[in-house]
Scaffold this motif. Structure first.
Motif, mmCIF file in Angstrom:
data_model
loop_
_atom_site.group_PDB
_atom_site.id
_atom_site.type_symbol
_atom_site.label_atom_id
_atom_site.label_comp_id
_atom_site.label_asym_id
_atom_site.label_seq_id
_atom_site.Cartn_x
_atom_site.Cartn_y
_atom_site.Cartn_z
ATOM 1 N N HIS A 14 34.063 55.669 30.352
ATOM 2 C CA HIS A 14 33.837 54.268 30.000
ATOM 3 C C HIS A 14 34.382 53.414 31.136
ATOM 4 N N PRO A 15 33.519 52.734 31.854
ATOM 5 C CA PRO A 15 34.023 51.951 32.984
ATOM 6 C C PRO A 15 34.906 50.787 32.524
ATOM 7 N N GLU A 16 35.847 50.421 33.385
ATOM 8 C CA GLU A 16 36.648 49.231 33.116
ATOM 9 C C GLU A 16 35.749 48.011 33.208
ATOM 10 N N ARG A 17 36.102 46.953 32.500
ATOM 11 C CA ARG A 17 35.299 45.728 32.524
ATOM 12 C C ARG A 17 36.070 44.654 33.280
ATOM 13 N N ILE A 18 35.434 44.028 34.236
ATOM 14 C CA ILE A 18 36.106 43.018 35.054
ATOM 15 C C ILE A 18 35.380 41.680 34.908
ATOM 16 N N ILE A 19 36.140 40.650 34.582
ATOM 17 C CA ILE A 19 35.554 39.315 34.434
ATOM 18 C C ILE A 19 36.060 38.435 35.576
ATOM 19 N N LEU A 20 35.128 37.816 36.290
ATOM 20 C CA LEU A 20 35.521 36.852 37.322
ATOM 21 C C LEU A 20 35.632 35.490 36.640
ATOM 22 N N ASP A 21 36.850 34.976 36.572
ATOM 23 C CA ASP A 21 37.110 33.815 35.708
ATOM 24 C C ASP A 21 38.158 32.906 36.365
ATOM 25 N N ARG A 22 37.685 32.103 37.305
ATOM 26 C CA ARG A 22 38.581 31.282 38.113
ATOM 27 C C ARG A 22 39.500 30.401 37.270
ATOM 28 N N LYS A 23 38.986 29.861 36.162
ATOM 29 C CA LYS A 23 39.790 28.903 35.367
ATOM 30 C C LYS A 23 40.343 29.506 34.073
ATOM 31 N N LEU A 24 40.311 30.791 33.949
ATOM 32 C CA LEU A 24 40.799 31.484 32.747
ATOM 33 C C LEU A 24 40.189 30.921 31.463
ATOM 34 N N ARG A 25 38.874 30.947 31.413
ATOM 35 C CA ARG A 25 38.187 30.439 30.220
ATOM 36 C C ARG A 25 37.760 31.561 29.279
ATOM 37 N N THR A 26 38.108 32.813 29.616
ATOM 38 C CA THR A 26 37.691 33.940 28.764
ATOM 39 C C THR A 26 38.250 33.768 27.350
ATOM 40 N N PRO A 27 37.385 33.702 26.322
ATOM 41 C CA PRO A 27 37.891 33.512 24.947
ATOM 42 C C PRO A 27 38.619 34.760 24.448
ATOM 43 N N THR A 28 39.729 34.557 23.756
ATOM 44 C CA THR A 28 40.466 35.715 23.211
ATOM 45 C C THR A 28 39.646 36.381 22.107
ATOM 46 N N THR A 29 38.642 35.672 21.606
ATOM 47 C CA THR A 29 37.793 36.239 20.548
ATOM 48 C C THR A 29 36.589 36.990 21.118
ATOM 49 N N SER A 30 36.435 37.006 22.440
ATOM 50 C CA SER A 30 35.260 37.658 23.036
ATOM 51 C C SER A 30 35.346 39.176 22.838
ATOM 52 N N GLN A 31 34.196 39.809 22.861
ATOM 53 C CA GLN A 31 34.144 41.270 22.659
ATOM 54 C C GLN A 31 34.981 41.999 23.697
ATOM 55 N N LEU A 32 34.920 41.545 24.959
ATOM 56 C CA LEU A 32 35.635 42.256 26.028
ATOM 57 C C LEU A 32 37.144 42.192 25.797
ATOM 58 N N VAL A 33 37.633 41.061 25.281
ATOM 59 C CA VAL A 33 39.068 40.935 25.025
ATOM 60 C C VAL A 33 39.441 41.710 23.759
ATOM 61 N N ARG A 34 38.606 41.621 22.745
ATOM 62 C CA ARG A 34 38.937 42.283 21.468
ATOM 63 C C ARG A 34 38.998 43.798 21.605
ATOM 64 N N THR A 35 38.298 44.332 22.614
ATOM 65 C CA THR A 35 38.289 45.800 22.776
ATOM 66 C C THR A 35 39.118 46.254 23.981
ATOM 67 N N ALA A 36 39.958 45.355 24.495
ATOM 68 C CA ALA A 36 40.687 45.654 25.742
ATOM 69 C C ALA A 36 41.659 46.819 25.596
ATOM 70 N N LEU A 37 42.124 47.082 24.378
ATOM 71 C CA LEU A 37 43.054 48.197 24.207
ATOM 72 C C LEU A 37 42.315 49.531 24.183
ATOM 73 N N LEU A 38 41.023 49.481 23.908
ATOM 74 C CA LEU A 38 40.217 50.708 23.900
ATOM 75 C C LEU A 38 39.692 51.030 25.295
ATOM 76 N N THR A 39 39.128 50.015 25.938
ATOM 77 C CA THR A 39 38.615 50.170 27.306
ATOM 78 C C THR A 39 39.197 49.032 28.138
ATOM 79 N N PRO A 40 39.887 49.369 29.222
ATOM 80 C CA PRO A 40 40.571 48.320 29.985
ATOM 81 C C PRO A 40 39.667 47.149 30.376
ATOM 82 N N THR A 41 40.196 45.958 30.194
ATOM 83 C CA THR A 41 39.522 44.738 30.613
ATOM 84 C C THR A 41 40.428 44.023 31.601
#
Ligand code: AOF
Ligand code: ZN
Length: 398
Positions: A220-247
């Motif tokens: 399972h590849p790691e997921r990388i978000i390019l997010d200059r202003k830190l707008r990634t929602p804590t409710t997003s799928q990538l964040v909600r699954t970060a403990l399963l697959t590194p984000t």
């Protein structure tokens, strides 16, 4: 002396090598064929990182004595020690191989011609493929060449577009473009990558999970978000699954610090590029270093803004464009980024109802030949309609 007939055995070795795709990285894919009296008596490939090399596998499976035989190897046999497996050169000498035909030199500084020298010193005839043929064997290990000599992963960018070049629906709404076979192929590519990179706009618009589904899972590849202003929602799928697959979120020093803690609490790794070089893309390619694991293959799944930035940064080695037969005919739908003219069409292939176009970046240090990549060749084997190398380009915004 090199003979034209050597190509066919090297090609066979190359096909064997490809069986290691996804399993051997960060090592190179390597294949070996042992030939006696024009007949193959043994075959092998490097099948998994840390497992035996192609040469010992081929030698141990020989149907008759390899004494006096020719070994065809896609890569110069290794001669160094203090690594996972014993060196191959002494083994070839021990088995009294008379001739070794090599696809390309091993760029690993610990080998890099030393394997050839040691074989010759032992009285073995050694032939390296001529430059034009050698290029194809460099292509086979281009990610290994980048990792070894350029300290960076092989970067593939992929997007899907309609036949009129649209990458999303009305005013940027999420749009299902490709059909199931093409979607499965993307998952096939994902599980052969170490990390997938997306821009923050994709996270906000599509909330993707970027997981591997519907294919045999290698990793399972790691997921990388390019997010200059830190707008990634804590409710997003990538964040909600970060403990399963590194984000990983790659941000900048100017991002609001209050947004940092909630992401870290969910198990997200937040990283910054060094202040003097505010380059989020470069930092993304290096994100593996934070867990002491260098990426070999990185897949970027961009929207048009990120795609253009990637082209400008010059870091994309290969581009896969999937084109569906539908037309949108909606001026508000965003168009695909323009493909730079130095990206050369290396193959096109029908995948279900969609078309896959592969382009290679002729300005990349990992470009060696106008020949499709290993992943494209393996894909074409899996899709019976075959490979079409004709030079038609999909419509883009030019
Ligand atoms: C070969 N045949 O099949 C491969 C080679 O840690 P190890 O023992 O697996 O060695 C890895 C290095 O060996 C790698 O960095 C590259 O230089 C070479 N790979 N050489 O003779 C093979 N996979
Ligand atoms: Zn070896």
């Amino acid at each position: 002396m090199w003979a034209e007939s050597d190509v066919q055995f090297l090609d066979r070795a190359s096909r064997l090598a490809m069986n290691g795709r996804g399993w051997v990285e960060p090592n190179p894919m390597v294949g070996c064929v042992i030939v006696k009296n024009d007949r193959i008596i043994g075959e092998g490939f490097h099948s998994r990182f840390g497992s035996p090399h192609a040469e010992p596998t081929a030698l141990s499976g020989c149907t008759e004595s390899p004494n006096g035989a020719t070994a065809y190897v896609t890569l110069e046999p290794c001669c160094h020690t203090h690594k996972k497996t014993p060196p191959c050169v002494p083994l070839l000498i021990e088995h009294r191989i008379a001739r070794v035909v090599i696809g390309c030199v091993d760029p690993n500084p610990q080998v890099n011609g030393n394997g050839i020298r040691q074989l010759k010193q032992a009285g073995i005839e050694v032939d390296l493929a001529p430059t034009l043929v050698e290029a194809r064997f460099k292509q086979l290990i281009s990610p290994f060449i980048l990792r070894t000599l350029y300290d960076r992963p092989y970067v593939t960018m992929k997007w899907a577009q309609t036949s009129d070049g649209k990458v999303a629906g009305h005013e940027g709404m999420r749009l299902k473009i490709t059909d199931e076979p093409a979607n499965r192929l993307v998952h096939w590519l994902r599980t052969r990558s170490d990390a997938i990179v997306v821009g923050i706009n994709t996270v906000l618009n599509d909330d993707p999970s970027l997981t591997v589904r519907g294919v045999d899972v290698i990793r399972h590849p790691e997921r990388i978000i390019l997010d200059r202003k830190l707008r990634t929602p804590t409710t997003s799928q990538l964040v909600r699954t970060a403990l399963l697959t590194p984000t990983v979120v790659v941000t900048s020093l100017t991002a609001p610090s209050a947004h940092f803690e909630p992401l870290v609490e969910k198990g997200v790794r937040v990283v910054w590029p060094p202040a003097e070089r505010e380059d989020l893309l470069q930092a993304a390619l290096r994100a593996g270093e934070y867990v002491k694991k260098n990426y070999t293959h990185v897949l970027i799944e961009p929207g048009p803004t990120l795609a253009s930035a990637v082209f400008r940064a010059g870091i994309c080695d290969r581009l896969w464009v999937f084109e569906s037969p539908q037309t949108l005919d909606d001026p508000s739908a965003p168009r695909a980024s323009t493909i730079p003219p130095w990206f050369e069409l290396s193959g096109q292939l029908r995948i279900g109802q969609d078309l896959l176009y592969e382009y290679l970046n002729t300005q990349s240090p990992a470009y060696f030949t106008h020949y499709p990549s290993v992943d494209f060749l393996l894909t074409s084997e899996n899709h019976s309609s075959g490979v079409d190398f004709s030079d038609s380009r999909p419509k883009t915004d030019d």
